[in-house]
Write a protein that holds these residues in place. Structure first.
Motif, mmCIF file in Angstrom:
data_model
loop_
_atom_site.group_PDB
_atom_site.id
_atom_site.type_symbol
_atom_site.label_atom_id
_atom_site.label_comp_id
_atom_site.label_asym_id
_atom_site.label_seq_id
_atom_site.Cartn_x
_atom_site.Cartn_y
_atom_site.Cartn_z
ATOM 1 N N LEU A 1 67.918 24.611 46.742
ATOM 2 C CA LEU A 1 69.373 24.540 46.620
ATOM 3 C C LEU A 1 69.810 23.126 46.263
ATOM 4 O O LEU A 1 70.648 22.921 45.384
ATOM 5 C CB LEU A 1 70.011 24.981 47.940
ATOM 6 C CG LEU A 1 71.521 25.248 47.936
ATOM 7 C CD1 LEU A 1 71.899 26.287 46.907
ATOM 8 C CD2 LEU A 1 71.966 25.691 49.325
ATOM 9 N N SER B 1 69.170 22.171 42.626
ATOM 10 C CA SER B 1 70.116 22.752 41.686
ATOM 11 C C SER B 1 71.463 22.038 41.712
ATOM 12 O O SER B 1 72.181 22.008 40.718
ATOM 13 C CB SER B 1 70.312 24.237 42.015
ATOM 14 O OG SER B 1 71.272 24.815 41.159
ATOM 15 N N LEU B 2 71.795 21.424 42.860
ATOM 16 C CA LEU B 2 73.103 20.784 43.016
ATOM 17 C C LEU B 2 73.084 19.293 42.687
ATOM 18 O O LEU B 2 74.118 18.627 42.782
ATOM 19 C CB LEU B 2 73.595 20.968 44.459
ATOM 20 C CG LEU B 2 74.056 22.377 44.836
ATOM 21 C CD1 LEU B 2 74.258 22.469 46.331
ATOM 22 C CD2 LEU B 2 75.332 22.744 44.104
ATOM 23 N N ARG C 1 80.647 26.251 44.512
ATOM 24 C CA ARG C 1 79.507 25.756 43.729
ATOM 25 C C ARG C 1 78.197 25.951 44.480
ATOM 26 O O ARG C 1 77.154 26.233 43.886
ATOM 27 C CB ARG C 1 79.704 24.284 43.388
ATOM 28 C CG ARG C 1 80.653 24.030 42.227
ATOM 29 C CD ARG C 1 80.610 22.581 41.808
ATOM 30 N NE ARG C 1 79.256 22.163 41.430
ATOM 31 C CZ ARG C 1 78.858 20.905 41.390
ATOM 32 N NH1 ARG C 1 79.690 19.928 41.722
ATOM 33 N NH2 ARG C 1 77.619 20.599 41.039
ATOM 34 N N ALA D 1 75.114 28.224 43.093
ATOM 35 C CA ALA D 1 73.761 27.665 42.967
ATOM 36 C C ALA D 1 72.761 28.507 43.742
ATOM 37 O O ALA D 1 71.610 28.706 43.291
ATOM 38 C CB ALA D 1 73.752 26.225 43.480
ATOM 39 N N ARG E 1 71.985 31.661 41.662
ATOM 40 C CA ARG E 1 71.149 31.354 40.486
ATOM 41 C C ARG E 1 69.689 31.144 40.856
ATOM 42 O O ARG E 1 68.777 31.499 40.102
ATOM 43 C CB ARG E 1 71.671 30.091 39.783
ATOM 44 C CG ARG E 1 72.931 30.265 38.995
ATOM 45 C CD ARG E 1 73.121 29.090 38.024
ATOM 46 N NE ARG E 1 73.054 27.806 38.708
ATOM 47 C CZ ARG E 1 74.112 27.185 39.230
ATOM 48 N NH1 ARG E 1 75.305 27.753 39.144
ATOM 49 N NH2 ARG E 1 73.981 26.015 39.814
ATOM 50 N N ASN E 2 69.443 30.575 42.029
ATOM 51 C CA ASN E 2 68.073 30.209 42.416
ATOM 52 C C ASN E 2 67.453 31.189 43.404
ATOM 53 O O ASN E 2 66.364 30.947 43.903
ATOM 54 C CB ASN E 2 68.070 28.809 43.022
ATOM 55 C CG ASN E 2 68.357 27.745 41.982
ATOM 56 O OD1 ASN E 2 67.458 27.269 41.301
ATOM 57 N ND2 ASN E 2 69.633 27.377 41.846
#
Length: 317
Positions: free
Chosen positions: A233, A236-237, A261, A265, A268-269
């Protein structure tokens, strides 16, 4: 309405209040905050004419307080609840104040009941507790049914019921279109009561804005996240202004990113999120950040051994 225009007060070489300008508007509870020694009490004393300004001016409803023909009907103030002759009863104290303005006895009885002083109205003020003294001070401030009210630390010494009463009273006075100017060191109460805040530090205004604006202006968005793969996480951020602190193996606190957000994220992951909680900065947090460089009298933490050493050194001296 209370207006201060370049209001200043100097004592010799010390400037207690340095050209402050602000307006406390009708229909709002305006909180007045600042560290000890910041100039709050001096400012309030100048507003009610107890201290003469070295420069600038303060007006109540457009006129300096001392120039009102019936000042108690314009502004009621609680600045020092102990400023009452201890051998007078609450009733005789209020009656004496009322006589200076032609206020009828019926109004004296009204404010006695409003403040919850009925059972002790005929008792000497010298035997009052701190909380009962505060109630009498508030009753005195409301005696003339004024359009503007100043209350300095009104909940000092009050029990929980009394604290709630002051909170409701301030809000109801503002709802009637009156100006309520309230000073307190209790941030939790100010957060619940005030609509607008004026913050003073070292004699100067450092903030003048609605409560939420001051809170929002002192901290980036923070989110508490509990997830099964926090490192994925975080990767991705990764972006400018986004930082994170791992609190536990699957618990982290992310700063500089909105909850949406974080959720996007995670999707998506393929990260399973168990908890996603926005962290709201408190008024106390915001106030401490805002005044961190304005504290004149600052205490320091000592370990028990440090206290012992300081005590020992004091005895040696």
């Amino acid at each position: 309405m209370i207006e201060a225009q370049a209001l200043s007060k100097r004592y010799g070489t010390k400037t207690a209040v340095d050209a402050v300008s602000f307006t406390a508007q009708p229909g709002k509870v305006t909180g007045f905050l600042g560290p000890n020694g910041a100039g709050k009490s001096t400012t309030m004393r100048m507003i009610v004419g107890l201290d003469n300004p070295s420069g600038g001016r303060a007006t109540v409803n457009g006129v300096p307080y001392a120039k009102h023909k019936a000042p108690l009907r314009e502004l009621g103030a609680l600045l020092d609840a102990k400023a009452v002759h201890p051998k007078r009863s609450a009733y005789t104290h209020l009656r004496a104040l009322a006589a200076t303005h032609g206020i009828p006895n019926s109004r004296v009885r009204e404010v006695i009941e409003l403040a919850g002083l009925g059972p002790v109205a005929r008792k000497r003020v010298g035997g009052f507790s701190l909380g009962m003294g505060q109630r009498l001070g508030i009753a005195s401030a409301l005696l003339g049914d004024p359009s503007t009210v100043i209350l300095d630390e009104p909940v000092n010494g009050l029990d929980p019921e009394g604290v709630q009463w002051v909170r409701r009273l301030a809000k109801s006075l503002a709802a009637e279109g009156r100006t309520v100017f309230l000073s307190s060191h209790l941030m939790s109460e100010m957060a619940l009561t005030a609509d607008h805040l004026i913050v003073i530090g070292r004699g100067r205004i450092i903030a003048d804005a609605p409560v939420q604006s001051i809170i929002d202006g002192q901290g980036a968005a923070r989110v508490r996240v509990r997830a099964d793969r926090p490192q994925d996480l975080l990767g991705s951020l990764a972006a400018d202004g986004v930082s994170a602190q791992i609190l536990e193996p699957e618990l982290l606190e992310i700063t500089g990113v909105e909850p949406r957000r974080v959720a996007e994220a995670a999707v998506r992951n393929g990260v399973l999120v168990y908890e996603l909680t926005p962290i709201q900065l408190s008024l106390e947090d915001a106030y401490l950040q805002l005044t961190s460089q304005e504290v004149e009298y600052q205490s320091h933490s000592l370990t028990p051994s440090g206290l012992l050493a300081a005590s020992t050194e004091g005895h040696r001296a």
